[in-house]
Write an enzyme that holds these catalytic residues in place. Structure first.
Site, short mmCIF file in Angstrom:
data_model
loop_
_atom_site.label_atom_id
_atom_site.label_comp_id
_atom_site.label_asym_id
_atom_site.label_seq_id
_atom_site.Cartn_x
_atom_site.Cartn_y
_atom_site.Cartn_z
N TYR A 156 48.70 24.96 44.46
CA TYR A 156 49.60 25.70 45.37
C TYR A 156 49.15 25.60 46.83
O TYR A 156 49.73 26.22 47.71
CB TYR A 156 49.85 27.14 44.90
N ARG A 208 41.38 38.72 37.54
CA ARG A 208 42.10 39.05 38.77
C ARG A 208 43.53 38.50 38.82
O ARG A 208 44.36 38.97 39.59
CB ARG A 208 41.32 38.51 39.98
C1 HXC Z 1 45.40 45.04 46.58
C2 HXC Z 1 43.14 44.81 46.94
C3 HXC Z 1 42.95 44.43 45.59
C4 HXC Z 1 44.09 44.38 44.73
C5 HXC Z 1 41.03 44.42 46.59
N1 HXC Z 1 41.92 44.80 47.51
N2 HXC Z 1 41.62 44.18 45.41
N3 HXC Z 1 44.35 45.10 47.43
N4 HXC Z 1 45.30 44.68 45.28
N5 HXC Z 1 43.99 44.03 43.45
C6 HXC Z 1 41.67 45.18 48.90
C7 HXC Z 1 40.73 46.36 49.04
O1 HXC Z 1 41.43 47.59 48.89
C8 HXC Z 1 40.20 46.16 50.46
O2 HXC Z 1 41.15 46.51 51.43
C9 HXC Z 1 40.09 44.64 50.56
O3 HXC Z 1 40.98 44.10 49.56
C10 HXC Z 1 38.69 44.15 50.28
O4 HXC Z 1 38.29 44.62 49.00
P1 HXC Z 1 36.75 44.80 48.61
O5 HXC Z 1 36.71 45.16 47.18
O6 HXC Z 1 36.06 45.68 49.60
O7 HXC Z 1 36.23 43.31 48.90
P2 HXC Z 1 35.01 42.52 48.32
O8 HXC Z 1 34.01 43.42 47.68
O9 HXC Z 1 34.57 41.62 49.42
O10 HXC Z 1 35.65 41.64 47.11
C11 HXC Z 1 36.46 40.51 47.37
C12 HXC Z 1 37.62 40.38 46.37
C13 HXC Z 1 37.09 40.46 44.91
C14 HXC Z 1 38.33 39.07 46.67
C15 HXC Z 1 38.60 41.55 46.57
O11 HXC Z 1 38.16 40.26 44.00
C16 HXC Z 1 36.02 39.44 44.64
O12 HXC Z 1 34.84 39.73 44.83
N6 HXC Z 1 36.38 38.19 44.21
C17 HXC Z 1 35.44 37.10 43.99
C18 HXC Z 1 35.72 36.29 42.77
C19 HXC Z 1 37.16 35.84 42.60
O13 HXC Z 1 38.06 36.34 43.26
N7 HXC Z 1 37.33 34.89 41.67
C20 HXC Z 1 38.66 34.37 41.35
C21 HXC Z 1 38.88 33.06 42.02
S1 HXC Z 1 40.23 32.41 41.17
P3 HXC Z 1 41.08 47.96 52.23
O14 HXC Z 1 42.20 47.87 53.21
O15 HXC Z 1 41.29 49.00 51.18
O16 HXC Z 1 39.73 47.99 52.85
C22 HXC Z 1 41.11 31.38 42.09
C23 HXC Z 1 42.07 30.57 41.22
C24 HXC Z 1 43.23 30.02 41.91
O17 HXC Z 1 40.96 31.30 43.26
C25 HXC Z 1 44.24 29.27 41.04
C26 HXC Z 1 44.40 29.70 39.61
C27 HXC Z 1 45.35 28.86 38.81
P1 NAP Z 2 34.74 32.73 39.71
O1 NAP Z 2 33.84 32.58 38.54
O2 NAP Z 2 35.16 34.10 40.12
O3 NAP Z 2 34.08 31.97 40.92
C1 NAP Z 2 34.13 32.39 42.25
C2 NAP Z 2 32.71 32.43 42.78
O4 NAP Z 2 32.75 32.66 44.19
C3 NAP Z 2 31.86 33.52 42.15
O5 NAP Z 2 30.68 32.94 41.63
C4 NAP Z 2 31.52 34.45 43.30
O6 NAP Z 2 30.19 34.95 43.17
C5 NAP Z 2 31.67 33.52 44.50
N1 NAP Z 2 32.00 34.26 45.73
C6 NAP Z 2 33.03 35.11 45.94
N2 NAP Z 2 32.98 35.61 47.17
C7 NAP Z 2 31.90 35.03 47.78
C8 NAP Z 2 31.34 35.14 49.07
N3 NAP Z 2 31.87 35.93 50.01
N4 NAP Z 2 30.23 34.41 49.34
C9 NAP Z 2 29.69 33.60 48.42
N5 NAP Z 2 30.18 33.45 47.17
C10 NAP Z 2 31.28 34.18 46.87
O7 NAP Z 2 36.11 31.92 39.50
P2 NAP Z 2 36.40 30.38 39.09
O8 NAP Z 2 37.64 30.38 38.31
O9 NAP Z 2 35.19 29.74 38.55
O10 NAP Z 2 36.75 29.74 40.52
C11 NAP Z 2 35.97 28.69 41.08
C12 NAP Z 2 36.81 27.87 42.03
O11 NAP Z 2 37.85 27.21 41.33
C13 NAP Z 2 37.50 28.66 43.15
O12 NAP Z 2 37.49 27.90 44.33
C14 NAP Z 2 38.90 28.79 42.65
O13 NAP Z 2 39.82 28.98 43.67
C15 NAP Z 2 39.07 27.44 41.97
N6 NAP Z 2 40.15 27.34 41.01
C16 NAP Z 2 40.02 27.94 39.81
C17 NAP Z 2 41.03 27.78 38.87
C18 NAP Z 2 40.93 28.37 37.51
O14 NAP Z 2 41.87 28.20 36.73
N7 NAP Z 2 39.84 29.01 37.14
C19 NAP Z 2 42.17 27.04 39.20
C20 NAP Z 2 42.27 26.46 40.46
C21 NAP Z 2 41.23 26.60 41.36
P3 NAP Z 2 29.72 36.40 43.68
O15 NAP Z 2 30.74 37.39 43.21
O16 NAP Z 2 28.38 36.56 43.07
O17 NAP Z 2 29.64 36.32 45.18
#
Ligand code: HXC
Ligand code: NAP
Length: 293
Positions: A156, A208
């Protein structure tokens, strides 16, 4: 042979030093494991040092390789610079930066606070920029002969997607950065490429993007022409090839590994798959009957 088998020859990455951001979990961990098996030294980085330490120990035992856990929030340039210095201190050099760290969650965009939108952009786009800039400057300053940036995007990045708008916006920026630097930094021996995975189940993404019973309601495998989700080893195989010297002439490419998923969503008449085989005779007759009328 199968797609779950390991693809490259032994020692294909021997002598390489690789940094995997977000390497403590999910796809980053899977790619790290294979890099270690192929002889690379790997530093894994993220915010959670305990998680990284556990992963590093587990992978060192499993592979016999060397895996260095380093805390680094990619949103902060000073932390990225410190991380780079720690890698250089431990391994003496760095050859590959794998920008894998990401943040994402599903939400109607109008429900997002400005900070929520920023949080995803900061991790994905600014984080990738911070790491790429710090490592690129180092490689250029030290006149390193060959180095590689590999970015993990999504399909996307070019189609866009509702309900993950900050992520789509940020990944599109990463894709533009990939293609731009592939041209600009090639003269320094830096290759810049990307991989766009389709659905590869991980806890981080599924918690998520598919919370509760969404995973059953929206079976991701059904969206894929090949009727299955990805296996972590097949992504690791591709990533290992992309960071190895075997891909030395690949620069500026984004390799899609999604079983045909995004094209199925894109094709205007792809819904005709629902038409049963026997109906095609009838449809053909109807169309031909209209000829010259
Ligand atoms: C609305 C949300 C929310 C939700 C968080 N926020 N979750 N808003 N709906 N579900 C808001 C919070 O209220 C806050 O805003 C702001 O976002 C920051 O949230 P924090 O929890 O303080 O942030 P932080 O601790 O830095 O965590 C970051 C995060 C969290 C992105 C929100 O989910 C995370 O740590 N993610 C890391 C791993 C991850 O996301 N992995 C998936 C990658 S998958 P306010 O205004 O209240 O302060 C991927 C795949 C793509 O990318 C393609 C798939 C096919
Ligand atoms: P994941 O396990 O949640 O991986 C994301 C990683 O990013 C975590 O290890 C997390 O570790 C780290 N991270 C998040 N915020 C960070 C920050 N501020 N600084 C440093 N590290 C940070 O999810 P995943 O599915 O393996 O995703 C890996 C990659 O693949 C991502 O780029 C995602 O967009 C991509 N992707 C995934 C899929 C899928 O189907 N799974 C599809 C398309 C693309 P901490 O929380 O310890 O920081």
């Amino acid at each position: 042979m199968s797609y779950t088998d390991k693809m490259l020859r032994d020692d294909a990455l021997k002598g390489k030093v690789i940094v995997v951001t977000g390497g403590g979990s999910g796809l980053g961990k899977a790619m790290t494991k294979y890099f270690l098996e192929l002889g690379a030294n790997v530093a894994i980085t993220s915010r959670d040092l305990d998680k990284l330490k556990n992963t590093a120990s587990e992978l060192e035992v499993a592979t016999g390789g060397t895996c260095l856990p380093l805390q680094c929030d990619v949103r902060h340039y000073d932390q990225v610079e410190n991380m780079l210095q720690s890698v250089l201190k431990a391994f003496g050099k760095v050859d590959v930066l794998l920008n894998n760290a990401a943040g994402n969650f599903i939400s109607p965009t109008e429900r997002l606070s400005a900070n929520a939108f920023d949080t995803v952009i900061d991790i994905v786009l600014k984080g990738t920029k911070n790491c790429t800039l710090a490592f690129g400057k180092h490689w250029i300053d030290t006149k390193q002969k060959s180095s590689t940036v590999l970015n993990i995007v999504t399909t996307y990045a070019w189609t866009g997607s509702a309900y993950v708008v900050p992520s789509a916006t940020a990944k599109a920026g990463v894709l533009a950065m990939t293609r731009s630097l592939a041209v600009e930094w090639a003269k320094y021996g830096i290759r810049t490429n990307a991989i766009a995975p389709g659905p590869f189940p991980t806890k981080g993404a599924w918690d998520r993007l598919m919370p509760g019973d969404l995973a059953e309601k929206f079976d991701m495998a059904k969206k894929v022409p090949l009727q299955r989700v990805g296996d972590h080893q097949e992504l690791a195989n591709l990533a290992a090839y992309m960071v190895s010297d075997f891909s030395a002439y690949i620069n500026g490419e984004v390799v899609v590994i999604d079983g045909g998923e995004w094209l199925k969503g894109a094709g205007q008449f792809n819904m005709l798959e629902a038409i049963p085989e026997e109906l095609w005779d009838q449809l053909e007759m109807m169309i031909k009957a209209k000829k010259n009328k």
